[in-house]
Design an enzyme around this catalytic site. Structure first.
Site, PDB file in Angstrom:
ATOM      1  N   LYS A   1       0.830  -1.213   0.000  1.00 53.27           N
ATOM      2  CA  LYS A   1       0.000   0.000   0.000  1.00 53.27           C
ATOM      3  C   LYS A   1       0.866   1.265   0.000  1.00 53.27           C
ATOM      4  CE  LYS A   1      -2.236  -0.758   3.868  1.00 53.27           C
ATOM      5  NZ  LYS A   1      -1.511  -1.937   4.360  1.00 53.27           N
TER       6      LYS A   1
ATOM      7  N   ARG B   1      -9.145   0.517   9.927  1.00 51.65           N
ATOM      8  CA  ARG B   1      -8.647  -0.830  10.182  1.00 51.65           C
ATOM      9  C   ARG B   1      -9.660  -1.665  10.973  1.00 51.65           C
ATOM     10  NH1 ARG B   1      -2.964   0.256   9.753  1.00 51.65           N
ATOM     11  NH2 ARG B   1      -1.546  -1.431  10.237  1.00 51.65           N
TER      12      ARG B   1
ATOM     13  N   ARG C   1      11.698  -5.804   4.930  1.00 48.77           N
ATOM     14  CA  ARG C   1      11.326  -4.431   4.581  1.00 48.77           C
ATOM     15  C   ARG C   1      12.281  -3.396   5.186  1.00 48.77           C
ATOM     16  NH1 ARG C   1       5.259  -2.237   5.071  1.00 48.77           N
ATOM     17  NH2 ARG C   1       5.568  -2.221   7.326  1.00 48.77           N
TER      18      ARG C   1
ATOM     19  N   ARG D   1      11.874  -1.151  10.819  1.00 46.72           N
ATOM     20  CA  ARG D   1      10.940  -0.732  11.870  1.00 46.72           C
ATOM     21  C   ARG D   1      10.910  -1.754  12.990  1.00 46.72           C
ATOM     22  NH1 ARG D   1       5.518   0.687   8.635  1.00 46.72           N
ATOM     23  NH2 ARG D   1       4.698  -0.480  10.399  1.00 46.72           N
TER      24      ARG D   1
ATOM     25  N   ARG E   1       0.960  -8.653  14.107  1.00 48.14           N
ATOM     26  CA  ARG E   1       0.336  -7.676  13.193  1.00 48.14           C
ATOM     27  C   ARG E   1      -0.540  -8.373  12.160  1.00 48.14           C
ATOM     28  NH1 ARG E   1       4.958  -4.748  10.708  1.00 48.14           N
ATOM     29  NH2 ARG E   1       3.439  -3.370   9.747  1.00 48.14           N
TER      30      ARG E   1
HETATM   31  P1  AMP Z   1       1.143   0.541   9.728  1.00 46.37           P
HETATM   32  O1  AMP Z   1       2.325   1.398   9.410  1.00 46.37           O
HETATM   33  O2  AMP Z   1      -0.081   0.926   8.955  1.00 46.37           O
HETATM   34  O3  AMP Z   1       1.458  -0.929   9.601  1.00 46.37           O
HETATM   35  O4  AMP Z   1       0.770   0.807  11.263  1.00 46.37           O
HETATM   36  C1  AMP Z   1       1.704   0.571  12.293  1.00 46.37           C
HETATM   37  C2  AMP Z   1       0.981   0.437  13.616  1.00 46.37           C
HETATM   38  O5  AMP Z   1       0.276   1.648  13.927  1.00 46.37           O
HETATM   39  C3  AMP Z   1      -0.083  -0.647  13.673  1.00 46.37           C
HETATM   40  O6  AMP Z   1       0.469  -1.931  13.946  1.00 46.37           O
HETATM   41  C4  AMP Z   1      -0.967  -0.138  14.830  1.00 46.37           C
HETATM   42  O7  AMP Z   1      -0.354  -0.353  16.087  1.00 46.37           O
HETATM   43  C5  AMP Z   1      -0.972   1.366  14.571  1.00 46.37           C
HETATM   44  N1  AMP Z   1      -2.070   1.763  13.649  1.00 46.37           N
HETATM   45  C6  AMP Z   1      -1.940   2.277  12.395  1.00 46.37           C
HETATM   46  N2  AMP Z   1      -3.134   2.547  11.853  1.00 46.37           N
HETATM   47  C7  AMP Z   1      -4.061   2.184  12.771  1.00 46.37           C
HETATM   48  C8  AMP Z   1      -5.488   2.211  12.793  1.00 46.37           C
HETATM   49  N3  AMP Z   1      -6.201   2.650  11.737  1.00 46.37           N
HETATM   50  N4  AMP Z   1      -6.112   1.766  13.914  1.00 46.37           N
HETATM   51  C9  AMP Z   1      -5.409   1.325  14.969  1.00 46.37           C
HETATM   52  N5  AMP Z   1      -4.067   1.260  15.020  1.00 46.37           N
HETATM   53  C10 AMP Z   1      -3.381   1.697  13.930  1.00 46.37           C
END
Ligand code: AMP
Length: 224
Positions: free
Chosen positions: A13, A87, A126, A160, A171
């Site tokens: 994405k 999400r 990554r 990360r 995750r």
């Molecule tokens: P991402 O970079 O999108 O994989 O997000 C990293 C982390 O941020 C996730 O594992 C969650 O802990 C938090 N996070 C990101 N977006 C959301 C969301 N829409 N709702 C809840 N937690 C989020």
């Protein structure tokens, strides 16, 4: 045009959203990037989010909803890509209500679909740019020209903390339990456009353009 880009962590994405920004000047709103930025700056929101991010679980709905809707209002952009939000179904419903109140709605929801085994492999390798989280590489599949350095802005690349093997599983489990229902939510509304995310980046890009109703003829770089 408001696009909600959905797919598991590691589906691509961020990479595709980065291309939409470069090509069409759309605004990319990544909830993960916003939360990591809050964490880096040590804000109250960042401190609250920290334990969720570092364990790979979801930050509470009310916190994320407030953050994203606030940011959308602040930017007031006409062309937005939402990435990583919503999400949960509660987040999707809150987004619909907020958009309806402004007379807006989601145009389309491209779903980049990738099998769990591929996701595990991709997330493990990554590499993310320190300066811009949408500059993404993969040690195996999409390496930078110079090891450890971002091709686009020369910043250092890092892994990360939630891309470490023990966090990746949480995750992905969280995604399949809490975010798959969001995909069904948009499927029922007729907004979902499924894209095979196992293909190479260029083919996913071509399919994404079709999904959002853009063709290669409409690329700004090809006009004039
Ligand atoms: P991402 O970079 O999108 O994989 O997000 C990293 C982390 O941020 C996730 O594992 C969650 O802990 C938090 N996070 C990101 N977006 C959301 C969301 N829409 N709702 C809840 N937690 C989020």
């Amino acid at each position: 045009m408001i696009i909600v880009l959905v797919g598991a962590p590691g589906a691509g994405k961020g990479t595709q959203a980065g291309r939409l920004v470069e090509t069409y000047g759309m605004v990319h709103l990544s909830s993960g990037d916003l939360l990591r930025d809050e964490r880096k700056r040590g804000t109250d929101l960042g401190k609250l989010a920290d334990s969720f991010i570092s364990t790979g679980t979801l930050v509470p709905d009310d916190v994320v909803i407030k953050m994203i809707l606030g940011k959308m209002r602040e930017l007031n952009a006409s062309d937005v890509i939402l990435d990583g939000f919503p999400r949960t179904v509660a987040q999707a419903e809150a987004l619909d209500v907020a958009l309806a109140a402004e007379g807006q709605k989601i145009a389309v929801v491209p779903y980049i679909k990738v099998e769990p085994a591929t996701l595990l492999d991709r997330l493990g390798g990554r590499l993310t740019c320190r300066a811009d989280g949408s500059h993404l590489y993969n040690a195996k599949y999409n390496p930078p020209a110079v090891a450890g350095i971002c091709d686009i802005d020369g910043s250092l690349l890092y892994q990360r903390d939630d891309d470490m093997p023990d966090k990746i599983k949480t995750r992905l489990d969280t995604y399949f339990a809490q975010t798959m229902p969001v995909i069904e939510y948009y499927r029922v509304k007729g907004l979902l456009r499924e894209i095979n995310g196992e293909q190479d980046i260029e083919q996913v890009w071509a399919d994404l353009l079709t999904a959002i109703g853009k063709t290669s003829e409409s690329l700004p770089s090809l006009v004039g």
